[in-house]
Scaffold this active site. Structure first.
Site, PDB file in Angstrom:
ATOM      1  CG  ASP A   1      24.749 -43.728 -26.402  1.00 50.43           C
ATOM      2  OD1 ASP A   1      24.793 -44.812 -25.771  1.00 50.43           O
ATOM      3  OD2 ASP A   1      23.694 -43.128 -26.648  1.00 50.43           O
TER       4      ASP A   1
ATOM      5  NE  ARG B   1      22.358 -45.214 -24.049  1.00 49.54           N
ATOM      6  CZ  ARG B   1      21.484 -44.248 -23.836  1.00 49.54           C
ATOM      7  NH1 ARG B   1      20.504 -44.416 -22.983  1.00 49.54           N
ATOM      8  NH2 ARG B   1      21.578 -43.106 -24.482  1.00 49.54           N
TER       9      ARG B   1
END
Ligand SMILES: NC(=O)c1ccc[n+]([C@@H]2O[C@H](COP(=O)([O-])OP(=O)(O)OC[C@H]3O[C@@H](n4cnc5c(N)ncnc54)[C@H](OP(=O)(O)O)[C@@H]3O)[C@@H](O)[C@H]2O)c1
Length: 438
Positions: free
Chosen positions: A135, A137
């Site tokens: 991930d 982000r």
């Protein structure tokens, strides 16, 4: 007071404001550009400045799911549901974060990760095998947008605990977390399970129909076929006049819509279209509508039939007995028309299922009336049977299954691995259909 910066957060420039009418309501769009060049769209409904517990969704861009309706993920369904929830509440904001494709790895890398997934790796290992973060982000810019909008605190629509933590770390007061439950598709069940087991996501338990569907095993020459009907306690699927609305209660029908959302196709015979004029879409749960398939050997389907409407894709399976001009009219409306050989019962079923499989269908839910139910069972083309047993008795009417030519009970179709589900006053029963004895 609008803040340009949050602690060490990024500087954002608001570049445009405009009204955006959508089928889910009209939103005010405010676009913010981050120094990385990525654009954050705030889709606003009502006044959020200075408000507490504002219904908020932070949605990471997913071109394949949001725009193309890919069934590998549930992003598109979550996006629509979040916009609908915000519009219904008449106040809230959805922040659409571009540049966050595939949990931050980008569109092309996400597609590469799909190749890894097709080779048997889950959504996390696929990224790791490509040397990419699980991930990647960053929520700082999204947090900065919320602060710029003057939102006091948020009720965050998410299944992702990490998103909650990171927004809090970035200075956002997440007062309440509300899960965004969707009705999963067979194709994204594993993806959701991995996110649940390995990333701690909340499971969309309310709409999970996997126990009813059993172990989905598509065949090489046909989809995995689930035959579903609702019958009264005395074994009728319709009254003597053909009325079948609604045999089962709303809770049972919601499960039926969850089953549709899980499958690639939902099939009926033209008899059901003529009698009930069903839409055959997913409406009672948040999920994607499957392709609708109608068996219609001479194209008796009325042009105004709801199943031909634009709400979902439709295929009509017909025979050489139908008029070519009628087939052309349907194709012009975007309806797929498959011509297969004719049989005394109508269309040739193995050819129909093989055509659907060739078009990519792995799972097919059969929701037809007695004729289709009987043909499918007689031809040995059913893998799973799901019966809604409704808490009502209507006496004389249409029986679910017609003649199968069985004269000895010992020759009956055997059902194994029973699964029982209670839904209000109705009961849902599911079995695997055992292979025919030789
Ligand atoms: N309770 C429930 O779960 C439920 C679900 C669905 C329907 N229903 C009820 O069932 C009634 C409709 O029954 P129905 O038997 O007419 O509907 P159906 O089984 O959905 O449709 C039958 C028609 O499909 C066409 N067909 C094409 N190929 C076929 C094949 N290989 N095998 C069988 N049919 C084929 C035939 O018309 P052509 O020969 O013109 O092609 C046939 O008359 C309605 O009263 C409806 O309300 C109840």
């Amino acid at each position: 007071v609008a803040a340009d910066r949050i602690s060490s957060g990024p500087l954002l420039t608001e570049v445009v404001r405009v009204a955006l009418p959508t089928p889910d309501g009209t939103f005010e769009v405010r676009a913010f550009e981050s120094p990385t060049g990525h654009v954050y769209l705030a889709l606003l409904h009502g006044d959020v400045a200075g408000r507490e517990e504002v219904l908020t969704r932070l949605h990471s861009e997913c071109l394949t799911g949001d725009a193309l309706g890919s069934l590998r993920c549930d992003c598109g369904v979550q996006l629509r549901l979040a916009l609908r929830r915000i519009a219904a509440e008449e106040r809230g904001v959805l922040i659409y974060a571009t540049g966050q494709e595939g949990r931050g790895i980008g569109l092309v890398n996400k597609l590469r990760a799909y190749v890894e997934q097709d080779a048997g790796h889950d959504t996390i290992d696929a990224n790791l095998r490509l040397g990419l973060p699980v991930d990647g982000r960053n929520y700082d810019a999204a947090a900065a947008v919320l602060i710029r909008l003057g939102v006091g605190s948020v009720r965050l629509l998410t299944n992702n605990p990490d998103k909650v933590r990171r927004l809090r770390d970035a200075g956002i007061d997440v007062a309440v977390v509300e899960p965004l439950a969707t009705a999963p598709h067979v194709r994204n069940t594993e993806y959701l399970r991995t996110k649940e087991e390995r990333l701690g996501h909340v499971r969309p338990a309310r709409f999970d129909t996997s126990a009813l569907l059993g172990e989905v095993r598509p065949h090489t020459d046909r989809p995995y076929v689930v035959l579903k009907f609702a019958q009264t306690l005395d074994g009728r699927i319709a009254t003597a006049t053909g009325d079948a609305k609604w045999i089962s209660g709303e809770a049972e029908r919601r499960v039926s819509h969850g089953l549709r959302a899980a499958c690639d196709g939902v099939l009926v015979g033209v008899g059901t279209v003529l009698q009930d004029d069903p839409l055959l879409t997913v409406r009672l749960v948040p999920g994607a509508s499957p392709q609708r398939v109608v068996l219609d050997s001479t194209l008796r389907i009325p042009p105004a039939a709801q199943v031909l409407g634009p709400e979902a894709a439709t295929a009509v399976v017909t025979t050489p007995r139908s008029a070519p001009a009628r087939r052309g009219e349907l194709k012009e409306r975007g309806v797929q028309v498959h011509v297969v050989p004719a049989t005394p019962a109508g269309v040739d079923l193995p050819a129909t299922l093989s055509t659907l499989r060739g078009g990519g269908a792995e799972t097919l839910l059969v929701e037809g009336g007695a004729k289709v139910i009987t043909s499918m069972l007689a031809a040995g083309l059913v893998d799973r049977l799901v019966v809604g047993l409704a808490s009502t008795i209507i006496g004389q009417g249409t029986e679910a299954v017609g003649s199968l030519g069985i004269t000895s009970v010992a020759d009956g179709i055997r059902l194994v691995g029973r699964s029982v589900h209670l839904v209000d006053d109705d009961v849902l029963l599911a079995w695997d259909v055992a292979p025919a004895r030789r």
